[in-house]
Design a protein around this motif. Structure first.
Motif, mmCIF file in Angstrom:
data_model
loop_
_atom_site.group_PDB
_atom_site.id
_atom_site.type_symbol
_atom_site.label_atom_id
_atom_site.label_comp_id
_atom_site.label_asym_id
_atom_site.label_seq_id
_atom_site.Cartn_x
_atom_site.Cartn_y
_atom_site.Cartn_z
ATOM 1 N N LEU A 26 -62.700 96.951 79.957
ATOM 2 C CA LEU A 26 -62.793 96.483 81.354
ATOM 3 C C LEU A 26 -63.370 97.557 82.264
ATOM 4 C CD1 LEU A 26 -59.462 94.463 81.851
ATOM 5 C CD2 LEU A 26 -61.764 93.585 81.499
ATOM 6 N N GLY A 27 -63.919 98.601 81.657
ATOM 7 C CA GLY A 27 -64.576 99.649 82.453
ATOM 8 C C GLY A 27 -63.598 100.377 83.367
ATOM 9 N N GLN A 28 -62.384 100.634 82.864
ATOM 10 C CA GLN A 28 -61.365 101.225 83.746
ATOM 11 C C GLN A 28 -61.433 102.756 83.775
ATOM 12 O OE1 GLN A 28 -57.883 99.136 82.286
ATOM 13 N NE2 GLN A 28 -58.156 97.525 83.829
ATOM 14 N N ASN A 29 -62.119 103.274 84.759
ATOM 15 C CA ASN A 29 -62.150 104.718 85.033
ATOM 16 C C ASN A 29 -61.796 104.858 86.505
ATOM 17 O OD1 ASN A 29 -64.662 104.103 83.038
ATOM 18 N ND2 ASN A 29 -63.618 105.986 82.479
ATOM 19 N N PHE A 30 -60.582 105.344 86.771
ATOM 20 C CA PHE A 30 -60.094 105.363 88.152
ATOM 21 C C PHE A 30 -60.465 106.670 88.849
ATOM 22 C CE2 PHE A 30 -56.356 102.344 86.878
ATOM 23 C CZ PHE A 30 -57.273 101.340 86.640
ATOM 24 N N LEU A 31 -60.696 106.575 90.145
ATOM 25 C CA LEU A 31 -61.075 107.757 90.930
ATOM 26 C C LEU A 31 -59.832 108.516 91.396
ATOM 27 C CD1 LEU A 31 -64.029 106.339 92.995
ATOM 28 C CD2 LEU A 31 -64.084 108.418 91.623
ATOM 29 N N GLU A 54 -64.122 94.407 97.875
ATOM 30 C CA GLU A 54 -64.140 95.363 96.775
ATOM 31 C C GLU A 54 -64.095 94.620 95.448
ATOM 32 O OE1 GLU A 54 -60.787 98.101 96.491
ATOM 33 O OE2 GLU A 54 -61.774 99.183 94.859
ATOM 34 N N GLY A 56 -62.893 95.146 91.672
ATOM 35 C CA GLY A 56 -62.119 96.001 90.766
ATOM 36 C C GLY A 56 -61.352 97.103 91.477
ATOM 37 N N GLY A 58 -58.502 98.415 90.700
ATOM 38 C CA GLY A 58 -57.734 99.320 89.834
ATOM 39 C C GLY A 58 -56.318 99.448 90.340
ATOM 40 N N GLU A 77 -59.791 91.495 91.332
ATOM 41 C CA GLU A 77 -59.382 92.274 90.149
ATOM 42 C C GLU A 77 -59.146 91.321 88.976
ATOM 43 O OE1 GLU A 77 -59.004 95.718 89.238
ATOM 44 O OE2 GLU A 77 -58.841 94.550 87.389
ATOM 45 N N ASP A 102 -62.097 87.075 87.873
ATOM 46 C CA ASP A 102 -63.325 87.715 87.391
ATOM 47 C C ASP A 102 -64.384 87.480 88.472
ATOM 48 O OD1 ASP A 102 -65.774 88.235 86.266
ATOM 49 O OD2 ASP A 102 -65.339 87.231 84.358
ATOM 50 N N VAL A 103 -64.901 88.549 89.044
ATOM 51 C CA VAL A 103 -65.833 88.357 90.169
ATOM 52 C C VAL A 103 -67.075 87.578 89.739
ATOM 53 C CG1 VAL A 103 -67.128 90.510 89.926
ATOM 54 C CG2 VAL A 103 -66.851 89.494 92.183
ATOM 55 N N ASN A 127 -66.286 100.802 93.051
ATOM 56 C CA ASN A 127 -66.516 101.672 91.898
ATOM 57 C C ASN A 127 -66.596 100.689 90.739
ATOM 58 O OD1 ASN A 127 -66.392 103.507 89.794
ATOM 59 N ND2 ASN A 127 -64.231 104.013 90.115
ATOM 60 N N TYR A 131 -69.465 98.225 82.323
ATOM 61 C CA TYR A 131 -69.993 97.290 81.316
ATOM 62 C C TYR A 131 -70.688 96.079 81.947
ATOM 63 C CZ TYR A 131 -66.164 93.983 82.090
ATOM 64 O OH TYR A 131 -65.323 93.061 82.660
HETATM 65 N N1 SAM Z 1 -61.537 100.918 92.261
HETATM 66 C C1 SAM Z 1 -60.746 101.658 91.298
HETATM 67 C C2 SAM Z 1 -61.034 103.135 91.438
HETATM 68 O O1 SAM Z 1 -62.098 103.461 91.973
HETATM 69 O O2 SAM Z 1 -60.216 103.934 90.991
HETATM 70 C C3 SAM Z 1 -61.014 101.180 89.857
HETATM 71 C C4 SAM Z 1 -62.460 101.171 89.415
HETATM 72 S S1 SAM Z 1 -62.683 100.850 87.701
HETATM 73 C C5 SAM Z 1 -64.224 101.684 87.424
HETATM 74 C C6 SAM Z 1 -63.230 99.153 87.597
HETATM 75 C C7 SAM Z 1 -62.187 98.094 87.932
HETATM 76 O O3 SAM Z 1 -62.802 96.812 87.829
HETATM 77 C C8 SAM Z 1 -60.984 98.035 87.000
HETATM 78 O O4 SAM Z 1 -59.809 97.916 87.769
HETATM 79 C C9 SAM Z 1 -61.196 96.766 86.155
HETATM 80 O O5 SAM Z 1 -59.997 96.173 85.699
HETATM 81 C C10 SAM Z 1 -61.939 95.892 87.159
HETATM 82 N N2 SAM Z 1 -62.824 94.861 86.564
HETATM 83 C C11 SAM Z 1 -63.506 94.908 85.393
HETATM 84 N N3 SAM Z 1 -64.247 93.812 85.216
HETATM 85 C C12 SAM Z 1 -64.051 93.027 86.323
HETATM 86 C C13 SAM Z 1 -64.537 91.744 86.726
HETATM 87 N N4 SAM Z 1 -65.408 91.060 85.971
HETATM 88 N N5 SAM Z 1 -64.103 91.225 87.899
HETATM 89 C C14 SAM Z 1 -63.225 91.914 88.685
HETATM 90 N N6 SAM Z 1 -62.731 93.136 88.345
HETATM 91 C C15 SAM Z 1 -63.134 93.685 87.185
#
Ligand code: SAM
Length: 291
Positions: A26-31, A54, A56, A58, A77, A102-103, A127, A131
């Motif tokens: 899910l591309g989870q890299n938090f800031l 916004e 995602g 996180g 989210e 899912d956006v 952020n 993927y």
């Molecule tokens: N905004 C937070 C931060 O900056 O710490 C988290 C950013 S993280 C790179 C991406 C976020 O997008 C995760 O929380 C993930 O679960 C969410 N995400 C991934 N695919 C998504 C989708 N298709 N629709 C909505 N959210 C999604």
């Protein structure tokens, strides 16, 4: 007073409390760097009357900083496990709404109508999950949302391609697809160390400012993008050869040559040297020769 979410100490405490494990899929890299977050929000140029969308949130690191500057924040989210966490971390900000969706499947226009008043200054700030960076940006642009623009973190390599100018190695159909709708500028390069977990690749923040009208006026938008993609099918081939292969069944070679000349484009040039305006002229000339 509670520390901001995006501090390493508080982020770790939140993740531990909920036993949260990151999903790479899910591309989870938090800031975890407030300075970077503040700069991202600065680039969005929000006022107290702005709305922010916004993608995602996180655990809410960026959401919190947006909430401090915007009138209202709506965040999409996908990961259900984050909902109870966000409920707690964003509790001090009642003007934030988290939507579990899912956006890519969401009707963002409808959400905007329901959540934001008419004529409100709206920015997308995110952020992005790496993927799906390109599909998300393309969806936000082709959905024709009433937004001023997008400020988002993404892979540096993708930012380079989006903001590339004609004649450079990064310039391609993605540059044109996005620059058709927006003015694109990479505004910040971001080190890996500001994320948890750290991604393997470099990141950048890009600002996309929506144009009042597309960069070029064309008679058939879909056909314009077909011509663009066809012109980049094989980067080393000339524009004439790429177009001849793509339209082999539909446009005679002599007509392709005619269209190129009418558009003022040397058939021996490569697609990567053509400006958006040149692609616009070419597409309008070619469309009249379609069978
Ligand atoms: N905004 C937070 C931060 O900056 O710490 C988290 C950013 S993280 C790179 C991406 C976020 O997008 C995760 O929380 C993930 O679960 C969410 N995400 C991934 N695919 C998504 C989708 N298709 N629709 C909505 N959210 C999604």
């Amino acid at each position: 007073m509670m520390k901001d979410i995006a501090t390493p100490v508080r982020t770790k405490a939140i993740l531990e409390k909920y036993g949260f494990s990151f999903k790479k899929s899910l591309g989870q890299n938090f800031l975890i760097d407030l300075n970077i977050l503040n700069r991202i929000v600065d680039f969005a140029e929000l006022t107290v009357n702005s709305g922010a969308i916004e993608i995602g949130p996180g655990i809410g690191a960026l959401t919190e900083q947006l909430a401090k500057r915007a009138k209202k924040v709506v965040a999409f989210e996908i990961d259900q496990r984050l909902l109870p966490i966000l409920k707690e971390t964003l509790e001090p900000y009642p003007h934030v709404k988290v939507i579990h969706e899912d956006v890519l499947k969401a009707n963002v226009n409808q959400v905007i109508t329901e959540e934001f008043g008419e004529d409100q200054d709206l920015m997308v700030v995110a952020n992005l999950p790496y993927y799906v960076t390109t599909p998300i940006i393309m969806k936000l642009l082709t959905d024709q949302l009433p937004i001023r623009g997008i400020v988002c973190m993404l892979q540096k390599e993708v930012a380079d391609r989006i903001a590339a100018a004609p004649g450079t190695k990064d310039y391609g159909s993605l540059s044109i697809a996005i620059q058709y709708y927006t003015e694109a500028k990479t505004v910040m390069i971001v080190p890996k160390t500001v994320f948890i977990p750290q991604p393997n690749i470099d990141s950048a923040v890009i600002r996309l400012t929506k144009r009042p009208e597309p960069a070029v006026k064309v008679t058939d938008e879909e056909f314009f993008f077909t011509v663009v993609r066809a012109s980049f099918a094989q980067r080393r081939k000339t524009i004439f050869n790429n177009l001849s292969s793509h339209f082999a069944q539909t446009i005679e070679k002599k007509n392709i040559e005619k269209a190129l000349h009418a558009a003022g484009i040397d058939p021996k040039r490569r697609g990567e040297t053509l400006s958006i305006e040149e692609f616009g002229r070419l597409s309008d000339e070619l469309v009249s020769h379609l069978d």
